[in-house]
Design a protein around this motif. Sequence first.
Motif, short mmCIF file in Angstrom:
data_model
loop_
_atom_site.label_atom_id
_atom_site.label_comp_id
_atom_site.label_asym_id
_atom_site.label_seq_id
_atom_site.Cartn_x
_atom_site.Cartn_y
_atom_site.Cartn_z
N ALA A 121 46.00 35.33 30.98
CA ALA A 121 45.42 36.07 31.92
C ALA A 121 44.29 36.87 31.46
N SER A 123 41.48 40.13 33.08
CA SER A 123 40.77 40.89 34.56
C SER A 123 39.61 41.73 33.97
N GLY A 125 37.15 44.74 35.81
CA GLY A 125 36.83 45.51 37.13
C GLY A 125 36.31 47.23 36.85
N ASN A 130 39.63 45.18 40.51
CA ASN A 130 39.51 44.14 39.45
C ASN A 130 39.40 42.64 39.93
N PHE A 131 38.81 41.80 39.23
CA PHE A 131 38.77 40.46 39.51
C PHE A 131 39.63 39.79 38.36
N PHE A 132 40.57 38.92 38.57
CA PHE A 132 41.26 38.44 37.64
C PHE A 132 41.07 36.90 37.66
N ASN A 134 43.66 33.40 36.04
CA ASN A 134 44.84 32.95 35.23
C ASN A 134 44.58 31.80 34.94
N VAL A 154 41.57 32.43 40.50
CA VAL A 154 40.74 33.52 40.32
C VAL A 154 41.01 34.28 41.68
N MET A 157 42.35 41.81 42.54
CA MET A 157 43.44 42.65 42.08
C MET A 157 43.19 44.15 42.50
#
Length: 161
Positions: A121, A123, A125, A130-132, A134, A154, A157
């Motif tokens: 994972a 992230s 931001g 936040n952008f994440f 996985n 994607v 968050m």
Amino acid sequence: YITFHPGLSLEFNSYEFRKNYWIDPSSDFNSELTANKALKGDSSTLKFDKNRLKDTYLNAPIMFAFHTNKDHTKAFHIGLGGYAGVRLASKMKYKYKLNGDGNKDKVKDDFYLSPFRYGLAASVGYGKINFFANYALNGMFEDSKGPELHPFSVGLMLLGF
């Protein structure tokens, strides 16, 4: 500034098949569907308007975040770590026409999806947004029960709730 972020998240995935696939929960991942497999005796071939697999996982992400400011609401941050999850639900949704009539079928089953998922994972931001991303390290399906696929997701968050 470095912080440790454990947590819980719900992950909802939707996979649209390009080909005319019908996943039979009682056998291995099937190839193209003919109507006699699904509709008992009719030998015509179905063409799906919609052919979608959906799953839901409860994940426990564990991340270390690097912040540019002690006040996290005013900081740019980058997080790196991993996650582990358990599948809560899965279903297939089919939409097709047969003899001019529209049909919709929904089938709930495990479809040989992996009951557990784990992966990497990340992230990035600012403040509470936040952008994440996985990436699953294990396969989407159980061993030898489907194609070798590793889900990548994607999203957005929101922090601080």
